[in-house]
Design an enzyme around this catalytic site. Structure first.
Site, mmCIF file in Angstrom:
data_model
loop_
_atom_site.group_PDB
_atom_site.id
_atom_site.type_symbol
_atom_site.label_atom_id
_atom_site.label_comp_id
_atom_site.label_asym_id
_atom_site.label_seq_id
_atom_site.Cartn_x
_atom_site.Cartn_y
_atom_site.Cartn_z
ATOM 1 N N LYS A 144 0.867 -1.175 0.000
ATOM 2 C CA LYS A 144 0.000 0.000 0.000
ATOM 3 C C LYS A 144 0.899 1.219 0.000
ATOM 4 O O LYS A 144 1.715 1.412 0.909
ATOM 5 C CB LYS A 144 -0.889 0.031 1.243
ATOM 6 C CG LYS A 144 -1.914 1.165 1.212
ATOM 7 C CD LYS A 144 -2.957 0.937 0.130
ATOM 8 C CE LYS A 144 -4.000 2.034 0.092
ATOM 9 N NZ LYS A 144 -5.333 1.572 -0.206
ATOM 10 N N SER B 32 -1.478 -1.152 -4.258
ATOM 11 C CA SER B 32 -2.568 -0.192 -4.125
ATOM 12 C C SER B 32 -1.979 1.133 -3.649
ATOM 13 O O SER B 32 -0.878 1.179 -3.106
ATOM 14 C CB SER B 32 -3.613 -0.685 -3.126
ATOM 15 O OG SER B 32 -4.206 -1.892 -3.560
#
Length: 367
Positions: free
Chosen positions: A161, A231
């Protein structure tokens, strides 16, 4: 070490009742929780605050039950959320836990191993640049060491992330005399994903290091890692890494396998990864086999050439529905139809993550 994975549903992005029930029953020790990967019902975009909502609720519950400060949890337990549960996808989250056990690993058999790491906080001008790639390389290497995995071939899935650039972050950089790669938040998220994918590819040796340059980003799609799932969002300031693999040094009854997905219709890739774990889809898994699955993780991408197996698709030209929402719903439906369960982590934005126009799938199951 022994790993466990709990797949839990949620009534809304702040609903941690199923996790609380595991704590109450003594099924899961909150001190053993080491990472979370989940799907929330937001839009998946820059302003998808369902991810932050879940993180707030999760960190508060874990702090209460474990006795650890919430700030410490946020700095040590990666909580990676992907917004968008289009179609048959069901909001859910995977809770990863690990504990030291006296039971010896089974000789000759490898079981699920979990490693986590955090990079240092990144200034916005580094997002999507070479410095970003290098930070991910170091974090992936740290996560491998944390999992006790020496051979990159034993790594099957790396979730990163990464932060992105917002208008406020771009202004802050400008005030310091620094320039961001792009001040457009959506584009920044894409650059962050590519930097993360290049970092994973470098760390695991999935592509030649000499070719993984900034000039190759969004250009040389032969450069990719079918083990990278990246992400990006406003809720993080560093790169959070969750690394999953198999190791002979771990015990338990879970293992993970992965396969590339050639495109959004690659049902064969889904069946193949299930077969790697001794699961047979004919065409859908039996209830007994489906019950062995503890997690399904998918990355996908609308083919940038505008065609799928020679036929035109309109995902890239729809001004009403974002292309990533289209592809999440489509691939989520395909995989859910085979698994027989909508609790599938499906994340769009798969640039350099698996084959161009495709992506990857990883499955965790009891063996």
């Amino acid at each position: 070490m022994r790993a466990s994975v709990h797949r839990l549903g949620m009534a809304h992005p702040g609903d941690l009742s199923q996790l609380a029930a595991l704590f109450d029953a003594g099924t899961l020790d909150p001190r053993h929780v080491c990472a979370v990967i989940g799907k929330t019902e937001g839009n998946g975009g820059v302003n998808d605050f369902t991810r932050g909502y879940f993180t707030l609720a999760f960190s508060a519950l874990l702090a209460e039950r474990s006795g650890r400060p919430r700030a410490e949890i946020l700095d040590s337990v990666p909580c990676v959320l992907s917004g968008g549960t289009e179609g048959v996808l069901s909001p859910h989250y995977l809770v990863f836990a690990r504990e030291a056990v006296e039971v010896a690993p089974v000789t000759g058999q490898k079981r699920l191993a979990i490693g986590v790491a955090f990079s240092p906080a990144m200034p916005p001008e580094q997002v999507g640049c070479r410095a970003h790639v290098d930070l991910v390389v170091a974090a992936v290497q740290q996560a491998m060491a944390d999992a006790g995995i020496d051979d990159p071939a034993d790594v099957h899935f790396v979730q990163v992330k990464a932060p992105c650039v917002t208008a406020a972050r771009a202004q802050e950089a400008a005030a310091r005399g620094a320039a961001v790669l792009t001040a457009e938040s959506g584009r920044s998220m894409a650059y962050a994903r590519v930097a993360g994918a290049f970092g994973v590819a470098l760390a695991l040796g999935d592509a030649p290091a000499a070719r993984l340059t900034e000039d190759a980003m969004f250009r040389d799609y032969d450069l990719q890692s079918d083990r990278a799932s990246i992400s990006s969002g406003v809720e993080v300031a560093c790169n959070e890494v969750i690394l999953l693999g198999n190791s002979a040094g771990w015990s338990g009854d879970l293992a993970i396998a992965h396969r590339p997905m050639a495109d959004a219709l690659d049902i064969g890739g889904v069946s193949a990864v299930l077969g790697d774990l001794g699961l047979a889809a004919a065409p859908q898994l039996s209830a007994a086999d489906a019950a062995r699955i503890h997690g399904v993780l998918v990355k996908c991408e609308p083919d940038r050439r505008g065609a799928l197996r020679g036929n035109r698709h309109t995902m890239l030209d729809d001004t009403d529905i974002n292309a990533q929402r289209h592809i999440r719903g489509a691939v989520g439906g395909l995989v859910a139809g085979i698994i027989g369960d909508g609790r599938i982590f499906v994340s769009g934005g798969a640039e350099h993550q698996g084959p161009d126009g495709g992506g990857l799938i990883a499955v965790i199951a009891r063996v």
